[in-house]
Design a protein around this motif. Structure first.
Motif, PDB file in Angstrom:
ATOM      1  N   ASN A   1       7.798   9.764  -8.046  1.00 19.18           N
ATOM      2  CA  ASN A   1       8.603  10.080  -6.856  1.00 19.18           C
ATOM      3  C   ASN A   1       9.886   9.257  -6.830  1.00 19.18           C
ATOM      4  N   ALA A   2       9.770   7.983  -7.199  1.00 24.77           N
ATOM      5  CA  ALA A   2      10.963   7.134  -7.195  1.00 24.77           C
ATOM      6  C   ALA A   2      11.988   7.663  -8.190  1.00 24.77           C
TER       7      ALA A   2
ATOM      8  N   GLY B   1       0.845  -1.199   0.000  1.00 25.28           N
ATOM      9  CA  GLY B   1       0.000   0.000   0.000  1.00 25.28           C
ATOM     10  C   GLY B   1       0.872   1.238   0.000  1.00 25.28           C
ATOM     11  N   THR B   2       1.617   1.407  -1.085  1.00 24.39           N
ATOM     12  CA  THR B   2       2.726   2.378  -1.059  1.00 24.39           C
ATOM     13  C   THR B   2       2.294   3.832  -1.244  1.00 24.39           C
ATOM     14  N   GLY B   3       1.124   4.079  -1.856  1.00 29.67           N
ATOM     15  CA  GLY B   3       0.665   5.466  -2.029  1.00 29.67           C
ATOM     16  C   GLY B   3       1.666   6.298  -2.807  1.00 29.67           C
ATOM     17  N   THR B   4       2.154   7.386  -2.206  1.00 26.10           N
ATOM     18  CA  THR B   4       3.183   8.225  -2.851  1.00 26.10           C
ATOM     19  C   THR B   4       4.509   7.494  -3.029  1.00 26.10           C
ATOM     20  N   GLY B   5       4.641   6.351  -2.361  1.00 26.36           N
ATOM     21  CA  GLY B   5       5.938   5.663  -2.339  1.00 26.36           C
ATOM     22  C   GLY B   5       6.785   6.113  -1.157  1.00 26.36           C
ATOM     23  N   ALA B   6       6.183   6.889  -0.246  1.00 18.06           N
ATOM     24  CA  ALA B   6       6.971   7.533   0.815  1.00 18.06           C
ATOM     25  C   ALA B   6       7.845   6.543   1.591  1.00 18.06           C
ATOM     26  N   ILE B   7       7.232   5.450   2.068  1.00 18.90           N
ATOM     27  CA  ILE B   7       7.987   4.517   2.922  1.00 18.90           C
ATOM     28  C   ILE B   7       9.064   3.814   2.095  1.00 18.90           C
ATOM     29  N   ALA B   8       8.654   3.306   0.936  1.00 21.30           N
ATOM     30  CA  ALA B   8       9.585   2.543   0.090  1.00 21.30           C
ATOM     31  C   ALA B   8      10.750   3.423  -0.376  1.00 21.30           C
ATOM     32  N   VAL B   9      10.438   4.636  -0.809  1.00 20.20           N
ATOM     33  CA  VAL B   9      11.481   5.530  -1.325  1.00 20.20           C
ATOM     34  C   VAL B   9      12.416   5.956  -0.185  1.00 20.20           C
ATOM     35  N   ALA B  10      11.845   6.222   0.985  1.00 19.00           N
ATOM     36  CA  ALA B  10      12.695   6.632   2.118  1.00 19.00           C
ATOM     37  C   ALA B  10      13.658   5.506   2.486  1.00 19.00           C
ATOM     38  N   ILE B  11      13.153   4.261   2.503  1.00 16.76           N
ATOM     39  CA  ILE B  11      14.033   3.126   2.838  1.00 16.76           C
ATOM     40  C   ILE B  11      15.089   2.949   1.742  1.00 16.76           C
ATOM     41  N   ALA B  12      14.644   3.024   0.481  1.00 16.64           N
ATOM     42  CA  ALA B  12      15.586   2.834  -0.636  1.00 16.64           C
ATOM     43  C   ALA B  12      16.648   3.921  -0.653  1.00 16.64           C
ATOM     44  N   SER B  13      16.252   5.117  -0.252  1.00 14.17           N
ATOM     45  CA  SER B  13      17.192   6.237  -0.234  1.00 14.17           C
ATOM     46  C   SER B  13      18.227   6.059   0.879  1.00 14.17           C
ATOM     47  N   ALA B  14      17.753   5.585   2.041  1.00 16.44           N
ATOM     48  CA  ALA B  14      18.668   5.415   3.180  1.00 16.44           C
ATOM     49  C   ALA B  14      19.528   4.164   3.039  1.00 16.44           C
ATOM     50  N   ARG B  15      19.045   3.168   2.291  1.00 15.65           N
ATOM     51  CA  ARG B  15      19.787   1.920   2.097  1.00 15.65           C
ATOM     52  C   ARG B  15      19.927   1.663   0.591  1.00 15.65           C
ATOM     53  N   PRO B  16      20.893   2.332  -0.049  1.00 16.50           N
ATOM     54  CA  PRO B  16      21.026   2.175  -1.503  1.00 16.50           C
ATOM     55  C   PRO B  16      21.315   0.744  -1.933  1.00 16.50           C
TER      56      PRO B  16
ATOM     57  N   TRP C   1      10.540  -3.569  -3.134  1.00 14.80           N
ATOM     58  CA  TRP C   1       9.311  -3.745  -3.907  1.00 14.80           C
ATOM     59  C   TRP C   1       8.226  -2.909  -3.225  1.00 14.80           C
ATOM     60  N   ALA C   2       7.361  -2.299  -4.037  1.00 11.19           N
ATOM     61  CA  ALA C   2       6.269  -1.503  -3.472  1.00 11.19           C
ATOM     62  C   ALA C   2       5.028  -1.775  -4.294  1.00 11.19           C
ATOM     63  N   LEU C   3       3.926  -2.062  -3.630  1.00 12.38           N
ATOM     64  CA  LEU C   3       2.703  -2.341  -4.385  1.00 12.38           C
ATOM     65  C   LEU C   3       1.549  -1.508  -3.859  1.00 12.38           C
ATOM     66  N   ASP C   4       0.557  -1.367  -4.719  1.00 10.65           N
ATOM     67  CA  ASP C   4      -0.671  -0.668  -4.353  1.00 10.65           C
ATOM     68  C   ASP C   4      -1.780  -1.183  -5.268  1.00 10.65           C
TER      69      ASP C   4
END
Ligand SMILES: C[S@@+](CC[C@H](N)C(=O)[O-])C[C@H]1O[C@@H](n2cnc3c(N)ncnc32)[C@H](O)[C@@H]1O
Length: 296
Positions: free
Chosen positions: A155-156, A120-135, A140-143
């Motif tokens: 956003n990604a 339930g990624t929406g804007t991708g906020a959680i997934a993008v924040a994790i991906a940004s902090a852990r390159p 995977w992000a789904l909605d």
């Protein structure tokens, strides 16, 4: 002799003074219109503004007075230090969800190239924040919503392409786990699902009136999505993988019970800065004997 007073030049200062909005909101709208940094409102506050800029500001101010969320008016919201595009098709990322990101990042410490799923990624906020902090992470992000996925994809690209060229996010349209490759397994699954119960008065208040209903509520007891997410997580988690779910202020005990009943270990909740238990999670042992001993 013409005695009519010359019209006062309308400056940023004058617009802010006359605004019916809280000062912070008026400043956000005005800097958005003018393309100024916040400090320029101080250094350039007495400059006369062009008529078009004043008209544009007043139009945005009227939208805000009518209740539209600031994030939808300006089209962005900051989350975890990143500027996310926001549209009426997505939930506006909330500061309290940063706790979920911090907890997921802590769970991934010490795991090389971890694999993460955001449900339930929406804007991708959680997934993008994790991906940004852990390159090094594969995320995977789904909605269920195609409109939300379009926003998450932009956003990604905007926020991750520079830090992880070619390997931003794997986005998927899916009703929770249904379209997910069954062979995938994850070191962490995270979700901020729709958890507001049907009839909750908050649904008709503030920003929530303008956000997608399907992002906010299950139109039932608030736990429908959480039950599905907890029940399906074990099959998708690697040994010692963790599941973390954001939930309502009064749902922590229910979510912990669901996690324990599904065989998760070390089940616990984390409170936000206001002391409210906001997220709950646990560790998947992948040990059928241990789970059998717990009666599951
Ligand atoms: C509370 S929003 C969270 C958005 C984002 N993760 C965040 O924290 O800002 C819940 C998201 O779940 C999605 N969703 C609702 N039902 C779903 C389903 N059955 N399958 C997949 N996603 C779903 C909604 O479209 C929405 O984007």
């Amino acid at each position: 002799m013409n005695t009519a007073a010359a019209p006062m030049p309308e400056t940023a200062d004058a617009l802010l003074r006359a605004s019916p909005l809280p000062a912070l909101e008026a400043r956000i709208l005005l800097t958005h219109v003018l393309g100024w940094r916040r400090t320029e409102l101080i250094t350039r506050g007495d400059e006369p503004l062009a008529g078009a800029a004043r008209a544009q500001y007043r139009a945005l101010e009227a939208r805000r007075v009518a209740g539209e969320p600031i994030a939808q008016i300006v089209g962005t919201r900051e989350f975890f230090g990143l500027d996310f595009e926001v549209t009426p098709h997505v939930l506006i990322p909330r500061p309290e969800t940063e706790l979920l990101v911090e907890t997921a990042l802590a769970a991934l410490e010490g795991i090389a190239a971890p694999r993460v799923l955001d449900l339930g990624t929406g804007t991708g906020a959680i997934a993008v924040a994790i991906a940004s902090a852990r390159p090094d992470a594969r995320v995977w992000a789904l909605d269920r919503s195609a409109d939300a996925l379009a926003v998450a994809s932009r956003n990604a690209s905007k926020l991750l392409d520079a830090v992880r060229p070619g390997g931003a996010l794997s986005l998927l349209q899916s009703d929770w786990y249904t379209a997910l490759d069954a062979a995938l397994s994850f070191d962490a699954i995270v979700s901020n699902p729709p958890y507001i119960r049907h009839g909750d008065p908050h649904l008709s208040e503030g920003d929530l009136r303008f956000e997608p209903r399907g992002a906010l509520t299950d139109e039932a007891d608030g736990l429908t999505a959480i039950r599905i997410i907890v029940a399906g997580a074990g099959q998708r988690l690697a040994a010692r993988g963790q599941l973390w779910i954001e939930h309502g202020y009064d749902q922590a005990a229910d979510v912990r019970s669901l996690l324990a009943a599904s065989g998760f270990e070390n089940v616990h909740s984390h409170a936000d800065l206001a002391g409210i238990e906001r997220i709950s999670g646990g560790t998947w042992t992948n040990d059928a004997t241990a789970r059998g001993a717990q009666g599951t």
